[in-house]
Write a protein that holds these residues in place. Structure first.
Motif, PDB file in Angstrom:
ATOM      1  N   LEU A  11      -7.134  51.287 -89.082  1.00 21.18           N
ATOM      2  CA  LEU A  11      -6.167  50.144 -88.582  1.00 21.18           C
ATOM      3  C   LEU A  11      -5.709  49.530 -89.939  1.00 21.18           C
ATOM      4  O   LEU A  11      -4.334  49.155 -89.585  1.00 21.18           O
TER       5      LEU A  11
ATOM      6  N   TYR B 246       6.636  60.338 -85.053  1.00 22.51           N
ATOM      7  CA  TYR B 246       5.541  59.029 -84.631  1.00 22.51           C
ATOM      8  C   TYR B 246       4.831  59.442 -83.555  1.00 22.51           C
ATOM      9  O   TYR B 246       3.871  58.706 -83.693  1.00 22.51           O
TER      10      TYR B 246
ATOM     11  N   VAL C 149      -4.288  57.990 -83.743  1.00 25.81           N
ATOM     12  CA  VAL C 149      -4.702  57.334 -84.159  1.00 25.81           C
ATOM     13  C   VAL C 149      -5.816  56.410 -83.052  1.00 25.81           C
ATOM     14  O   VAL C 149      -6.660  56.028 -82.713  1.00 25.81           O
TER      15      VAL C 149
ATOM     16  N   HIS D  17       7.851  49.709 -92.610  1.00 28.63           N
ATOM     17  CA  HIS D  17       8.683  50.137 -91.286  1.00 28.63           C
ATOM     18  C   HIS D  17       9.865  49.367 -91.155  1.00 28.63           C
ATOM     19  O   HIS D  17      11.040  49.127 -90.857  1.00 28.63           O
ATOM     20  N   LEU D  18       9.103  47.994 -90.764  1.00 24.53           N
ATOM     21  CA  LEU D  18       9.785  46.768 -89.772  1.00 24.53           C
ATOM     22  C   LEU D  18      10.144  46.273 -90.989  1.00 24.53           C
ATOM     23  O   LEU D  18      11.562  45.768 -90.823  1.00 24.53           O
TER      24      LEU D  18
ATOM     25  N   LEU E 113       3.713  59.105 -94.165  1.00 32.09           N
ATOM     26  CA  LEU E 113       5.078  58.305 -93.531  1.00 32.09           C
ATOM     27  C   LEU E 113       4.916  57.203 -94.005  1.00 32.09           C
ATOM     28  O   LEU E 113       6.610  56.215 -93.700  1.00 32.09           O
TER      29      LEU E 113
ATOM     30  N   LEU F 135      -2.680  51.388 -89.746  1.00 27.50           N
ATOM     31  CA  LEU F 135      -1.479  51.350 -89.117  1.00 27.50           C
ATOM     32  C   LEU F 135      -0.962  50.122 -89.165  1.00 27.50           C
ATOM     33  O   LEU F 135       1.072  50.092 -89.155  1.00 27.50           O
TER      34      LEU F 135
ATOM     35  N   GLU G 164      17.955  46.944 -93.662  1.00 24.74           N
ATOM     36  CA  GLU G 164      18.912  47.562 -93.101  1.00 24.74           C
ATOM     37  C   GLU G 164      19.942  47.049 -92.284  1.00 24.74           C
ATOM     38  O   GLU G 164      21.179  47.360 -92.182  1.00 24.74           O
TER      39      GLU G 164
ATOM     40  N   TYR H  85       1.573  60.641 -84.633  1.00 23.01           N
ATOM     41  CA  TYR H  85       0.863  59.711 -85.130  1.00 23.01           C
ATOM     42  C   TYR H  85       0.152  58.461 -84.259  1.00 23.01           C
ATOM     43  O   TYR H  85      -0.953  58.602 -84.122  1.00 23.01           O
ATOM     44  N   ALA H  86       0.640  58.144 -83.349  1.00 22.56           N
ATOM     45  CA  ALA H  86       0.290  57.500 -82.258  1.00 22.56           C
ATOM     46  C   ALA H  86      -1.016  58.487 -81.487  1.00 22.56           C
ATOM     47  O   ALA H  86      -2.186  57.313 -81.482  1.00 22.56           O
TER      48      ALA H  86
ATOM     49  N   LEU I  32       2.078  50.690 -92.126  1.00 20.07           N
ATOM     50  CA  LEU I  32       3.333  51.200 -91.623  1.00 20.07           C
ATOM     51  C   LEU I  32       4.425  50.858 -91.128  1.00 20.07           C
ATOM     52  O   LEU I  32       5.527  51.010 -90.916  1.00 20.07           O
ATOM     53  N   CYS I  33       3.463  49.688 -90.282  1.00 19.84           N
ATOM     54  CA  CYS I  33       4.208  49.410 -89.320  1.00 19.84           C
ATOM     55  C   CYS I  33       4.801  48.417 -90.158  1.00 19.84           C
ATOM     56  O   CYS I  33       6.392  47.674 -89.477  1.00 19.84           O
TER      57      CYS I  33
END
Ligand code: FES
Lengths: 53, 358
Positions: free
Chosen positions: B203, B175, B182, B213-214, B68, B206, B220, B178-179, B209-210
């Motif tokens: 953790l 996704y 976790v 991606h954010l 991911l 997590l 973008e 993935y959730a 990744l957050c």
């Protein structure tokens, strides 16, 4: 298409970034704690090196 | 590219990719099983089957976190782009590792179950009303189910059969998987034992990744919002200066709806295309011209400069846009041409020769 896809990604990861840490925190705070009068020596603990107490 | 379907079209890059991946997996399992018990008393105290179960479980989580992270990493730094190339094999291997973990769980915890193993798996814990005691197995099963479906439908046959938008939609369920993973780990392994390494992996992964991606999503969005300036005379969009385009490469412009347009320079001429690859929406403009064909950076699909069609026998197509030069400024008509329209690349006039000094 790419743009819609990017928007969906951003929404999903914002959701995950909020929901998952919150869910994990709630899980840990609701874990059962041993009773205050529980014995200090637990049966599932590793045995002492000297053998039986 | 797709014309007929073979299980896997192997090439040297894919073989190296898979070999490195498999070697990493074998190394992880060997280290976990042999070195792990020497450095962790918790691992020493458990039976070998439980150790194997934990080895494959933690590896599945690690692989899923990594797979991911590949997308945003490749967007942040093109040096990660090669990892994207064979990401689907990565995903399939992750599903296999997760299934191995599940098989060990069934074989150990439900080996002597008086009811069939599957029935026992679903009925052994029914504390649906409790938070901390919620059957974490359900989340594991859900994640495994999704990973299995994605692995099975990862082939290009399904991409073409289901159509790219539907396929992409189905594959976004990664996704949800993935959730579920976790929650499975938090309610299961982390709640029942103090395993700092696993907590860090879960953790920390997590958080990583957050963040990735954010951050990429924000970049973008900013790029989308900036858009490209528009020529007030005819509404064509100003993409940049021709000198900014390296040979065989592209620069990007954004149409009024935010759709990106890639303008390639090849052999002294310009050609404009939709930035969206017809395979899996890869960013065409980040690719290059290879042997006269625009080549997508993700999986190497190729398109002809003159009409945006893949060379025979392949059938993929991307839209072309009209392009013109005002001096050295590159402008593109924001209305795309119908798919397959032939439009010769626009020659770049030679720069006027410098006047010599007398
Ligand atoms: S080749 Fe796969 S997205 Fe372009």
């Amino acid at each position: 298409m790419q743009r819609r896809h990017r928007r969906a990604h951003a929404a999903i990861w914002t959701g995950l970034a909020v929901v998952l840490p919150l869910a994990v925190a709630i899980i840990f705070t609701t874990l059962p704690k041993p009773a205050p009068d529980a014995p200090a020596v637990r049966l599932d603990a590793a045995p002492a090196a000297e053998g039986q107490p | 590219m797709s014309v007929s379907y073979k299980p896997v079209i192997w090439n040297r890059t894919k073989l190296i990719y898979d070999a490195v991946l498999l070697a990493g997996i074998v190394l992880y399992i060997l280290l976990y099983l042999n070195v792990g018990p020497q450095i962790s008393t918790a691992l020493q105290e458990v039976d070998p089957p439980i150790r194997r179960m934990r080895a494959f479980g933690s590896l599945a989580l690690l692989l899923l976190t990594f797979v991911l992270a590949i997308g945003p990493l490749a967007r942040l730094d093109t040096r990660f782009m090669p990892l994207l190339y064979n990401r689907r094999h990565f995903g399939v291997i992750t599903a296999v590792v997760a299934a191995t973990h599940a098989a060990y769980v069934l074989a150990w915890y439900f080996a002597y179950s008086p009811t069939p193993q599957m029935t026992a798996l679903f009925t052994s814990n029914t504390s649906f009303g409790s938070i901390a005691g919620f059957p974490f197995e359900i989340f594991g099963i859900l994640a495994l189910l999704i990973l299995g479906i994605l692995a099975v439908t990862s082939h290009d046959f399904w991409l073409s059969f289901l159509s790219p938008p539907l396929w992409k939609g189905i594959h976004m369920s990664i996704y949800a998987a993935y959730a579920a993973v976790v929650l499975h780990v938090a309610l299961g392994a982390l709640a029942s034992r103090r395993d700092m390494t696993l907590a860090l992996l879960t953790l920390g992964g997590l958080a990583l990744l957050c963040t990735l991606h954010l951050v990429t999503g924000r970049r973008e969005r900013v790029a989308d919002a900036e858009g490209s300036p528009v020529d007030p005379d005819d509404g064509w969009i100003v993409v940049g200066d021709v000198a900014e385009i390296a040979e065989g490469r592209a620069i990007l412009g954004a149409g009024p709806g935010g759709e990106r347009i890639a303008v390639f320079r090849s052999n002294g001429a310009l050609s404009a295309f939709s930035n969206v690859c017809s395979h899996q929406n890869g960013p065409i403009g980040e690719g290059k011209v290879v042997r006269g064909l625009v080549t997508c950076p993700w999986h190497g699909y190729q398109y002809r400069l003159e009409d945006g069609c893949s060379p025979p026998p392949f059938r993929e197509r991307i839209r072309k846009y009209r392009v013109r030069l005002a001096g050295t400024t590159v402008l593109v008509d924001p209305d795309p041409l119908p798919l397959g329209t032939r439009l010769e690349p626009l020659p770049i006039p030679a720069a006027p020769a410098r006047q010599g000094t007398a």
